[in-house]
Design an enzyme around this catalytic site. Structure first.
Site, PDB file in Angstrom:
ATOM      1  N   LYS A  61       0.843  -1.197   0.000  1.00  0.00           N
ATOM      2  CA  LYS A  61       0.000   0.000   0.000  1.00  0.00           C
ATOM      3  C   LYS A  61       0.879   1.248   0.000  1.00  0.00           C
ATOM      4  CE  LYS A  61      -0.409   0.039   5.046  1.00  0.00           C
ATOM      5  NZ  LYS A  61      -1.321   0.029   6.211  1.00  0.00           N
ATOM      6  N   ARG A 102     -10.987  -0.206  14.666  1.00  0.00           N
ATOM      7  CA  ARG A 102     -10.826   0.673  13.513  1.00  0.00           C
ATOM      8  C   ARG A 102     -11.719   0.159  12.396  1.00  0.00           C
ATOM      9  NH1 ARG A 102      -4.844   1.580  11.094  1.00  0.00           N
ATOM     10  NH2 ARG A 102      -5.251  -0.549  10.418  1.00  0.00           N
ATOM     11  N   TYR A 108      16.144  29.554   9.632  1.00  0.00           N
ATOM     12  CA  TYR A 108      14.936  30.224  10.099  1.00  0.00           C
ATOM     13  C   TYR A 108      14.839  30.208  11.623  1.00  0.00           C
ATOM     14  CZ  TYR A 108      12.939  30.461   5.387  1.00  0.00           C
ATOM     15  OH  TYR A 108      12.706  30.740   4.075  1.00  0.00           O
ATOM     16  N   MET A 140      12.040  24.366   3.516  1.00  0.00           N
ATOM     17  CA  MET A 140      11.293  23.673   2.476  1.00  0.00           C
ATOM     18  C   MET A 140      12.201  22.959   1.482  1.00  0.00           C
ATOM     19  SD  MET A 140       8.489  25.155  -0.239  1.00  0.00           S
ATOM     20  CE  MET A 140       7.347  25.662   1.030  1.00  0.00           C
TER      21      MET A 140
END
Length: 367
Positions: free
Chosen positions: A40, A138, A258, A311
């Site tokens: 998956k 679930r 940053y 990023m």
């Protein structure tokens, strides 16, 4: 399509031979059982069109995906495979299951009723898996719903129950009491469906003799991530390397990145790599003055990140790595840095690192 290496910020190498050997190692844990494979999430991010055939070549015959779209891609890549869709029935696409010989995993009474009605409409008793809930809460039928389905003559059996399955919640934590309860509940539910093969063992469950039943269902262990706490993972399957785009000096007390989150404790040399959280190298893996981030290997030396992951870029403190120049290579995963090492620095699990590895890499498949 893979980005050309000359245009990519980093190179992700995927070892299909290691993937196949990991499957063989897991299959050997249950000599009386079949071993399938969970592919998956695009084979945990590594490419379903590449991983599926590699596993089939190693001997895998049964595969599990999450979405019907993944099943369609896998059917094209491995025409002879038995394919189950873990997330059940999708929208109005019932005809696709029949047309492509794909088996839904029915995890609710509504799923069972819809699929049975479809089989009656087309006059074919199609195979499907029945998912029973043993404690995950679930997906899955509860004991009462499973007992009702198993009653002789029920209209729901217009389809063929080809597999009875459940899913562990805590098998990766050795000795967890819920695992024992789930094993016992699954054995009880199997008694309702005599003759139907059973599957309970996920990656961690493959290590438990009482959980193996007829079909092992490993997932993350195939891809080289840790699957049982305290146990070493199998062979690494991925390697991530990035060229150094710039090396610069900073003075003691200068900050990097940053938020000025990391301060150079001494005159330092900083290497900048063209990789960031847009590439799946998670922002939480960065360093601050209070936290050491993920490790990176440069010139054979483990070096710490310097500042936050942005990023598209990360900075690495290469002061202790000797002569480092732009154009040299840094290893972010590989050479002793595992998926789980990066995951631990980011406060997550190897699954998330693996499935987040982005599409801006040049992808190399090796065997």
């Amino acid at each position: 399509m893979s980005i050309p290496v000359s245009e990519a910020g980093a190179v992700l190498t995927i070892d299909l031979g290691a993937l196949a050997r990991n499957w063989q190692a897991l299959a050997a844990l249950g000599p009386g059982a079949e071993c399938g494979a969970v592919v998956k999430a695009d084979a945990y991010g590594l490419g379903i069109e590449q991983a599926g055939p590699a596993l089939a070549k190693a001997g895998c015959r049964t595969f599990f995906v999450a979405h019907l779209s993944e099943a369609r891609r896998l059917r094209a890549a491995v025409p002879s495979a038995t394919i189950y869709v873990l997330n059940g029935l999708f929208g109005e696409a019932l005809e696709t299951y029949a047309a492509l010989d794909i088996r839904p995993v029915l995890g609710s009474r509504e799923d069972v009723e819809r699929f049975a009605a479809f089989c009656e409409t087309i006059g074919r008793r199609l195979p499907a898996a029945v998912h029973v809930d043993t404690g995950m809460n679930r997906l899955g039928l509860d004991l009462a719903e499973a007992a009702l389905l198993a009653e002789p003559g029920t209209a729901a059996l217009a389809f063929e129950p080809a597999l009875l399955m459940s899913h562990f919640a805590c098998a990766d934590e050795p000795g967890h009491p819920l695992t024992t309860r789930q094993i016992d509940r699954f054995a009880q539910m199997r008694g309702l469906f005599p003759g139907v093969p059973g599957s309970l063992a996920n990656s961690a469950g493959c290590t438990l003799a009482s959980a193996r039943h007829d079909l092992l269902r490993p997932g993350v262990a195939l891809y080289g991530a840790r699957f049982v706490a305290g146990r070493e993972p199998l062979e690494p399957v991925v390697r991530l390397e990035a060229p150094i785009v710039q090396v610069r000096g900073v003075r003691a007390g200068d900050t990097v990145g940053y938020g000025a989150a990391w301060t150079a404790p001494r005159p330092s040399r900083i290497a900048v790599l063209s990789v960031g959280y847009a590439d799946g190298y998670l922002r939480q893996a960065g360093s601050t003055d209070r936290k050491t981030g993920a490790p990176v290997r440069v010139n054979g030396v483990i070096c710490p990140l310097a500042g936050r992951v942005s990023m598209d870029l990360i900075a690495v403190d290469v002061t202790n790595a000797g002569a480092v120049e732009a154009g040299g290579m840094a290893t972010l995963i590989g050479d002793g840095i595992g998926l789980d090492d990066v995951a631990e620095a980011a406060g997550t699990i190897g699954y998330e690192i693996l499935t987040s590895l982005g599409r801006r890499y040049h992808r190399r498949y090796v065997d």
